[in-house]
Every structure is written in C-alpha cells, then in structure tokens.
Design a protein around this motif. Structure first.
Motif, PDB file in Angstrom:
ATOM      1  N   PHE A  28      47.234  47.067  47.136  1.00 26.19           N
ATOM      2  CA  PHE A  28      45.914  47.676  47.331  1.00 26.19           C
ATOM      3  C   PHE A  28      46.033  48.869  48.275  1.00 26.19           C
ATOM      4  N   ASP A  29      46.733  48.654  49.391  1.00 24.72           N
ATOM      5  CA  ASP A  29      46.881  49.732  50.370  1.00 24.72           C
ATOM      6  C   ASP A  29      47.626  50.923  49.792  1.00 24.72           C
ATOM      7  N   GLY A  30      48.618  50.636  48.947  1.00 25.81           N
ATOM      8  CA  GLY A  30      49.361  51.721  48.320  1.00 25.81           C
ATOM      9  C   GLY A  30      48.479  52.565  47.414  1.00 25.81           C
ATOM     10  N   LEU A  31      47.664  51.901  46.605  1.00 25.86           N
ATOM     11  CA  LEU A  31      46.744  52.613  45.721  1.00 25.86           C
ATOM     12  C   LEU A  31      45.711  53.403  46.523  1.00 25.86           C
ATOM     13  N   LEU A  32      45.197  52.770  47.580  1.00 26.26           N
ATOM     14  CA  LEU A  32      44.176  53.432  48.394  1.00 26.26           C
ATOM     15  C   LEU A  32      44.757  54.641  49.127  1.00 26.26           C
ATOM     16  N   ASP A  33      45.982  54.501  49.616  1.00 27.68           N
ATOM     17  CA  ASP A  33      46.630  55.635  50.293  1.00 27.68           C
ATOM     18  C   ASP A  33      46.823  56.799  49.331  1.00 27.68           C
ATOM     19  N   LYS A  36      43.527  58.506  48.801  1.00 28.34           N
ATOM     20  CA  LYS A  36      43.195  59.376  49.929  1.00 28.34           C
ATOM     21  C   LYS A  36      43.982  60.684  49.869  1.00 28.34           C
ATOM     22  N   GLU A  37      45.269  60.580  49.490  1.00 31.47           N
ATOM     23  CA  GLU A  37      46.098  61.787  49.359  1.00 31.47           C
ATOM     24  C   GLU A  37      45.518  62.713  48.290  1.00 31.47           C
ATOM     25  N   SER A  38      45.086  62.130  47.180  1.00 28.09           N
ATOM     26  CA  SER A  38      44.486  62.925  46.105  1.00 28.09           C
ATOM     27  C   SER A  38      43.192  63.571  46.576  1.00 28.09           C
ATOM     28  N   TYR A  39      42.434  62.838  47.384  1.00 27.30           N
ATOM     29  CA  TYR A  39      41.184  63.402  47.917  1.00 27.30           C
ATOM     30  C   TYR A  39      41.476  64.626  48.779  1.00 27.30           C
ATOM     31  N   ASN A  44      39.980  65.216  42.626  1.00 25.86           N
ATOM     32  CA  ASN A  44      38.917  64.211  42.694  1.00 25.86           C
ATOM     33  C   ASN A  44      38.976  63.169  41.580  1.00 25.86           C
ATOM     34  N   GLU A  45      39.248  63.597  40.362  1.00 22.71           N
ATOM     35  CA  GLU A  45      39.288  62.647  39.250  1.00 22.71           C
ATOM     36  C   GLU A  45      40.438  61.659  39.429  1.00 22.71           C
ATOM     37  N   GLU A  46      41.589  62.152  39.886  1.00 19.41           N
ATOM     38  CA  GLU A  46      42.731  61.278  40.142  1.00 19.41           C
ATOM     39  C   GLU A  46      42.421  60.322  41.291  1.00 19.41           C
ATOM     40  N   CYS A  47      41.739  60.827  42.290  1.00 21.72           N
ATOM     41  CA  CYS A  47      41.339  60.005  43.429  1.00 21.72           C
ATOM     42  C   CYS A  47      40.454  58.844  42.975  1.00 21.72           C
ATOM     43  N   ILE A  48      39.466  59.147  42.149  1.00 24.48           N
ATOM     44  CA  ILE A  48      38.564  58.109  41.635  1.00 24.48           C
ATOM     45  C   ILE A  48      39.332  57.089  40.804  1.00 24.48           C
ATOM     46  N   LYS A  49      40.231  57.578  39.975  1.00 23.81           N
ATOM     47  CA  LYS A  49      41.029  56.703  39.115  1.00 23.81           C
ATOM     48  C   LYS A  49      41.839  55.707  39.947  1.00 23.81           C
ATOM     49  N   LEU A  50      42.476  56.179  41.015  1.00 24.95           N
ATOM     50  CA  LEU A  50      43.298  55.313  41.860  1.00 24.95           C
ATOM     51  C   LEU A  50      42.444  54.313  42.638  1.00 24.95           C
ATOM     52  N   ALA A  51      41.306  54.768  43.156  1.00 27.72           N
ATOM     53  CA  ALA A  51      40.420  53.865  43.894  1.00 27.72           C
ATOM     54  C   ALA A  51      39.859  52.783  42.970  1.00 27.72           C
ATOM     55  N   GLU A  52      39.495  53.163  41.754  1.00 33.11           N
ATOM     56  CA  GLU A  52      38.985  52.185  40.789  1.00 33.11           C
ATOM     57  C   GLU A  52      40.075  51.182  40.404  1.00 33.11           C
ATOM     58  N   ALA A  53      41.319  51.646  40.293  1.00 32.08           N
ATOM     59  CA  ALA A  53      42.435  50.749  39.984  1.00 32.08           C
ATOM     60  C   ALA A  53      42.626  49.731  41.108  1.00 32.08           C
ATOM     61  N   ALA A  54      42.494  50.177  42.350  1.00 32.59           N
ATOM     62  CA  ALA A  54      42.618  49.268  43.497  1.00 32.59           C
ATOM     63  C   ALA A  54      41.531  48.197  43.464  1.00 32.59           C
ATOM     64  N   ILE A  71      35.376  56.707  46.450  1.00 35.74           N
ATOM     65  CA  ILE A  71      34.749  57.130  45.194  1.00 35.74           C
ATOM     66  C   ILE A  71      33.466  57.904  45.473  1.00 35.74           C
ATOM     67  N   VAL A  72      32.665  57.414  46.404  1.00 42.20           N
ATOM     68  CA  VAL A  72      31.423  58.103  46.790  1.00 42.20           C
ATOM     69  C   VAL A  72      31.725  59.517  47.273  1.00 42.20           C
ATOM     70  N   SER A  73      32.729  59.654  48.131  1.00 41.59           N
ATOM     71  CA  SER A  73      33.075  60.969  48.676  1.00 41.59           C
ATOM     72  C   SER A  73      33.499  61.927  47.569  1.00 41.59           C
ATOM     73  N   CYS A  74      34.235  61.413  46.584  1.00 40.42           N
ATOM     74  CA  CYS A  74      34.629  62.247  45.444  1.00 40.42           C
ATOM     75  C   CYS A  74      33.421  62.647  44.615  1.00 40.42           C
ATOM     76  N   ASP A  75      32.521  61.712  44.390  1.00 45.21           N
ATOM     77  CA  ASP A  75      31.316  62.009  43.601  1.00 45.21           C
ATOM     78  C   ASP A  75      30.471  63.080  44.287  1.00 45.21           C
ATOM     79  N   ILE A  76      30.378  63.016  45.607  1.00 43.19           N
ATOM     80  CA  ILE A  76      29.625  64.038  46.340  1.00 43.19           C
ATOM     81  C   ILE A  76      30.291  65.395  46.167  1.00 43.19           C
ATOM     82  N   ARG A  77      31.602  65.414  46.282  1.00 42.14           N
ATOM     83  CA  ARG A  77      32.322  66.674  46.116  1.00 42.14           C
ATOM     84  C   ARG A  77      32.140  67.228  44.697  1.00 42.14           C
ATOM     85  N   LEU A  78      32.029  66.327  43.724  1.00 40.97           N
ATOM     86  CA  LEU A  78      31.814  66.731  42.330  1.00 40.97           C
ATOM     87  C   LEU A  78      30.339  66.990  42.029  1.00 40.97           C
ATOM     88  N   LYS A  79      29.493  66.880  43.069  1.00 35.55           N
ATOM     89  CA  LYS A  79      28.048  67.107  42.958  1.00 35.55           C
ATOM     90  C   LYS A  79      27.351  66.101  42.043  1.00 35.55           C
TER      91      LYS A  79
END
Length: 217
Positions: A28-33, A36-39, A44-54, A71-79
C-alpha cells in the motif's frame, strides 16, 4: 519420469510462482508513494490510477484517507470541482479524526473561490485560518483572501491581507504576488503616487521575477 516426480515438480512450480507473485505484490505504501511522486510531476491521471489501485488492493488499510485525499487533490487540479467537493464531504464524515481534515477545509474554500462563490470562500478561508493557524496552507489562504477582496473592489482589505504575507511570511513564494496585489489595489483606489512607488519597488527588488512583465501594466 514416474508419477511421483511429476507431482513433485508441479508442486514446486506452484510454490515458485506463488512466491514470485507475492514478491511482486506492491505494498500500500509503495503504491501511495508512487501516487505522490506522480502528483508532484503533475501526472494526475497516473496519480489517480495508483491511488485507486492502493484502495482496491488494500481496502482495510488504516491510510485509506490519505489515498483518497490524493485523488481529491488530483481532481481539484483537473478542475473536477463537483466530484472533489462530493468526495471531500464524504471523507470529512468517514474520517472525522483524520490528519487531513484541515486540508479538506482549505480545499472546500479553494473550490468555492474557483466556482465564483467569493463570499462563501472568504468565510471558509477565514474559518480555516482561525482553526488551524499553523497549517501549511495558511499563507496561501491569506493570499487568496487578499485576491478575493481585490476582486470585490474592497481594496483596503486586499492590501491588509497582502501585507500579512509580507510581515508574517517574508520568505514565502507568495511575497511577490502579494506585493503586486498591494500595488494594483492602490492603483484601483486611485492612489496613483503610492501605486507607482510600489511598482518601482517591485521592479527593483525582483528584476528576474516571473511576475515582472505584469508589473509594467
């Protein structure tokens, strides 16, 4: 090759495959890290994909609020403000003791501002600052308040809040933007002499600033 040997080989192969799959299973921590790196890279899309996988692989993790917060932070960035707002509302209820509660309150105010709900955003930014005066986004909230007041033509208030950045956060990357808020508010207030002085100060202090071009207009 007799039957016993064949069965033994099959069992050995099964355990080798299982061990390989287990070794390859990302934590879980590996996916979340990685999310975060993708963020940070604005992927953003890759970030969401990894967070959802976790979240999908580890539904009982005690850090689900952090994965969902990413995921929320990515969605905000994507408006995707409506989706983000709905998700924050659910997170605030599901994780009342989360360390991310201050961030979510800030993000709701941020969404309000970008949706044009300026008075609501003002109230929420101020409430966030009062509740969490040492949170990392307080300088940003103060700056955004100054910008809202400027947009509402309340120039004295805009200057008041912009000056808080200069006084309390002199090393903040928001200093330059705040100085311009002050100069522009003075100009809009028809305090032309003071405005000119502020623009001159800005140009002299920040000769290589990315904001420099805007100081000439």
């Amino acid at each position: 090759m007799n039957k016993t040997i064949i069965i033994s080989l099959i069992i050995l192969l099964f355990f080798n495959i299982s061990n390989y799959m287990f070794a390859e299973e990302e934590s879980f921590d590996g996916l979340l890290d990685r999310a975060k790196e993708s963020y940070l890279k604005e992927e953003n899309e890759e970030c969401i994909k990894l967070a959802e996988a976790a979240i999908e692989k580890y539904p009982l993790s005690d850090k689900l609020d952090f994965a969902k917060g990413v995921i929320v932070s990515c969605d905000i960035r994507l408006k995707k403000f409506k989706k983000a707002r709905n998700m924050i509302g659910k997170l605030q209820k599901d994780y009342p003791n989360s360390d991310l509660q201050p961030l979510w309150e800030y993000q709701i105010a941020f969404i309000d501002k970008h949706e044009g709900k300026l008075q609501t955003a003002l109230g929420r930014f101020k409430e966030y600052i009062n509740k969490y005066p040492h949170h990392r986004y307080v300088p940003d909230a103060i700056y955004r308040i100054s910008c809202i007041y400027k947009k509402l033509n309340e120039y004295n208030k805009a200057i008041e809040y912009a000056e808080k950045i200069l006084k309390n956060y002199p090393n903040s990357p928001l200093v330059e933007k705040s100085e311009l808020v002050i100069a522009r508010s003075l100009l809009k207030s028809k305090e032309y002499g003071n405005a000119i002085e502020k623009y001159k100060e800005f140009i002299n202090k920040h000769s290589e600033s990315a904001e420099l071009d805007t100081a000439y207009y």
